[in-house]
Design an enzyme around this catalytic site. Sequence first.
Site, PDB file in Angstrom:
ATOM      1  N   LYS A 112       0.772  -1.309  -0.057  1.00 12.29           N
ATOM      2  CA  LYS A 112      -0.055   0.046   0.033  1.00 12.29           C
ATOM      3  C   LYS A 112       0.826   1.464  -0.043  1.00 12.29           C
ATOM      4  O   LYS A 112       0.677   2.224  -0.549  1.00 12.29           O
ATOM      5  CB  LYS A 112      -0.975   0.040   0.953  1.00 12.29           C
ATOM      6  CG  LYS A 112      -2.117  -0.948   1.081  1.00 12.29           C
ATOM      7  CD  LYS A 112      -3.177  -0.579   2.026  1.00 12.29           C
ATOM      8  CE  LYS A 112      -4.159  -1.651   2.116  1.00 12.29           C
ATOM      9  NZ  LYS A 112      -5.375  -1.468   2.930  1.00 12.29           N
ATOM     10  N   LYS A 195      -5.082 -10.459  -6.939  1.00 14.87           N
ATOM     11  CA  LYS A 195      -6.293 -10.388  -6.286  1.00 14.87           C
ATOM     12  C   LYS A 195      -7.335  -9.411  -6.595  1.00 14.87           C
ATOM     13  O   LYS A 195      -6.880  -8.322  -7.121  1.00 14.87           O
ATOM     14  CB  LYS A 195      -5.893 -10.563  -4.789  1.00 14.87           C
ATOM     15  CG  LYS A 195      -6.152  -9.170  -3.980  1.00 14.87           C
ATOM     16  CD  LYS A 195      -6.033  -9.331  -2.592  1.00 14.87           C
ATOM     17  CE  LYS A 195      -5.699  -7.721  -2.034  1.00 14.87           C
ATOM     18  NZ  LYS A 195      -5.688  -7.677  -0.513  1.00 14.87           N
ATOM     19  N   LYS A 198     -10.078  -3.719  -4.134  1.00 11.98           N
ATOM     20  CA  LYS A 198     -10.911  -2.193  -4.044  1.00 11.98           C
ATOM     21  C   LYS A 198      -9.794  -1.169  -4.546  1.00 11.98           C
ATOM     22  O   LYS A 198     -10.019  -0.373  -5.340  1.00 11.98           O
ATOM     23  CB  LYS A 198     -11.354  -1.712  -2.793  1.00 11.98           C
ATOM     24  CG  LYS A 198     -12.484  -2.505  -2.253  1.00 11.98           C
ATOM     25  CD  LYS A 198     -12.913  -1.978  -0.840  1.00 11.98           C
ATOM     26  CE  LYS A 198     -12.642  -2.857   0.321  1.00 11.98           C
ATOM     27  NZ  LYS A 198     -13.412  -3.131   1.203  1.00 11.98           N
TER      28      LYS A 198
HETATM   29  P1  TYM Z   1     -10.755  -5.631   3.560  1.00 10.92           P
HETATM   30  O1  TYM Z   1     -11.728  -4.343   3.831  1.00 10.92           O
HETATM   31  O2  TYM Z   1      -9.667  -5.101   2.748  1.00 10.92           O
HETATM   32  O3  TYM Z   1     -11.448  -6.784   3.119  1.00 10.92           O
HETATM   33  C1  TYM Z   1     -12.514  -7.542   3.727  1.00 10.92           C
HETATM   34  C2  TYM Z   1     -12.322  -8.843   3.725  1.00 10.92           C
HETATM   35  O4  TYM Z   1     -12.505  -9.267   2.303  1.00 10.92           O
HETATM   36  C3  TYM Z   1     -11.650 -10.128   1.973  1.00 10.92           C
HETATM   37  N1  TYM Z   1     -11.050  -9.952   0.773  1.00 10.92           N
HETATM   38  C4  TYM Z   1     -10.840 -11.092  -0.028  1.00 10.92           C
HETATM   39  N2  TYM Z   1     -11.166 -12.445  -0.051  1.00 10.92           N
HETATM   40  C5  TYM Z   1     -10.784 -13.106  -1.080  1.00 10.92           C
HETATM   41  N3  TYM Z   1     -10.570 -12.731  -2.416  1.00 10.92           N
HETATM   42  C6  TYM Z   1     -10.150 -11.379  -2.436  1.00 10.92           C
HETATM   43  N4  TYM Z   1      -9.787 -10.819  -3.800  1.00 10.92           N
HETATM   44  C7  TYM Z   1     -10.471 -10.500  -1.397  1.00 10.92           C
HETATM   45  N5  TYM Z   1     -10.518  -9.305  -1.210  1.00 10.92           N
HETATM   46  C8  TYM Z   1     -10.484  -8.891   0.101  1.00 10.92           C
HETATM   47  C9  TYM Z   1     -10.335  -9.749   2.844  1.00 10.92           C
HETATM   48  O5  TYM Z   1      -9.502 -10.973   3.327  1.00 10.92           O
HETATM   49  C10 TYM Z   1     -11.034  -9.478   4.304  1.00 10.92           C
HETATM   50  O6  TYM Z   1     -11.423 -10.579   4.985  1.00 10.92           O
HETATM   51  N6  TYM Z   1      -7.414  -5.559   7.304  1.00 10.92           N
HETATM   52  C11 TYM Z   1      -8.930  -5.939   7.035  1.00 10.92           C
HETATM   53  C12 TYM Z   1      -9.826  -5.530   8.015  1.00 10.92           C
HETATM   54  C13 TYM Z   1     -10.003  -5.715   9.139  1.00 10.92           C
HETATM   55  C14 TYM Z   1     -10.027  -6.795  10.050  1.00 10.92           C
HETATM   56  C15 TYM Z   1      -9.920  -6.614  11.378  1.00 10.92           C
HETATM   57  C16 TYM Z   1     -10.302  -8.023   9.490  1.00 10.92           C
HETATM   58  C17 TYM Z   1      -9.801  -4.469  10.319  1.00 10.92           C
HETATM   59  N7  TYM Z   1      -9.773  -5.102  11.440  1.00 10.92           N
HETATM   60  C18 TYM Z   1     -10.151  -7.538  12.404  1.00 10.92           C
HETATM   61  C19 TYM Z   1     -10.520  -9.259  10.495  1.00 10.92           C
HETATM   62  C20 TYM Z   1     -10.385  -8.796  11.837  1.00 10.92           C
HETATM   63  C21 TYM Z   1      -9.108  -5.545   5.721  1.00 10.92           C
HETATM   64  O7  TYM Z   1      -8.360  -4.558   5.042  1.00 10.92           O
HETATM   65  O8  TYM Z   1     -10.090  -6.016   5.156  1.00 10.92           O
END
Ligand code: TYM
Length: 332
Positions: A112, A195, A198
């Site tokens: 990032k 992957k 967003k």
């Molecule tokens: P975020 O907001 O980027 O994504 C949310 C969830 O979607 C999953 N994900 C995917 N899974 C499969 N294929 C993909 N292409 C794909 N893109 C996204 C992510 O793995 C995620 O589970 N850091 C985290 C948010 C967070 C969090 C937490 C998660 C903050 N605190 C505590 C778990 C526990 C994040 O950026 O997710």
Amino acid sequence: RPRVLSGIQPTADSFHLGNYLGALRQWVTLQETHDAFYCVVDLHAITVPTEAAALRRRTRVAAAQLFAAGLDPERSTVFVQSHVREHTELAWVLNCLTGMGEAARMTQFKDKSAKFGESAASVGLFTYPILQAADILLYQANSVPVGADQKQHLELTRDLAQRFNHRYGDTFTLPAPHILKEVEKITDLQEPTAKMSKSSSSPAGILDVLEQPGPLRKKVMRAVTDTGSEVVFDEANKPGISNLLRIHSALTGTSIAELVARFDGQGYGTFKKEVAEAVVETFTPIRERTEKLLSDETELDRLLAIGAGRARDVAQRTMVQVRDRVGFLPTS
Ligand code: TYM
């Protein structure tokens, strides 16, 4: 009941298929068997420059999508991270237990921050995974349903929990990642080895939950496919078709082997049409329910206030212990 916690960032105007298959769908299933906590992580969203009006809108849109996808406000505690102050408080304590080198190894920060140049990236982006660890540990979660990209953050979370427990006495539950192999990494339709994301996918590479059927169909039909014309699962040589097979299988519950047999000799076109229909059928009701929920912000905010109240009860209990163990004087 074992406890589950997960979070999702309100960084776009819609979730995408990767979020849905990799995480959200498991969230909905797990609420049946677990004491479930799910948060919209607005504190994480401001680690990159974000306008206030956009954040406000996206936080509500995110929450509405969670309910629309099937989270039941009676069974799941759905809340906004910034409503529970304990997240930032515990993050500070964990910051002080994390080594600079340890934080610098996080690959998501490297990816990032590369976009801004590392020195222009915020310190918040650097410590992002530590706030995530706080999200999880505050609730004493046993299990954390996420996609594969969160594995490293979960390992850090476990390390920090163990370090705290070792230094100050047993306080935190060690959380395990809950990752479904078949959907752990849904890839970009235009760049099927990367992957779906967003922040880095082009619009043509992403299928948004809130998108209309027309553009959804068009994007699937234009998805990059591989040379040849056979529908077979071959990650190394046919990443595009393999990704579409994974998507079809996950959305329809048909095994990949069965799909391969069914589309034998039929070419990519027929197969892609079915993938498109499966996506449209899944997303349309979620989009309609989201729109309905967003038409009554007062009600949506009320649901989030209830969630915040329940989350706060648990978070405050953990923090009373943490403050005491760390050696902070009681306030009264
Ligand atoms: P975020 O907001 O980027 O994504 C949310 C969830 O979607 C999953 N994900 C995917 N899974 C499969 N294929 C993909 N292409 C794909 N893109 C996204 C992510 O793995 C995620 O589970 N850091 C985290 C948010 C967070 C969090 C937490 C998660 C903050 N605190 C505590 C778990 C526990 C994040 O950026 O997710």
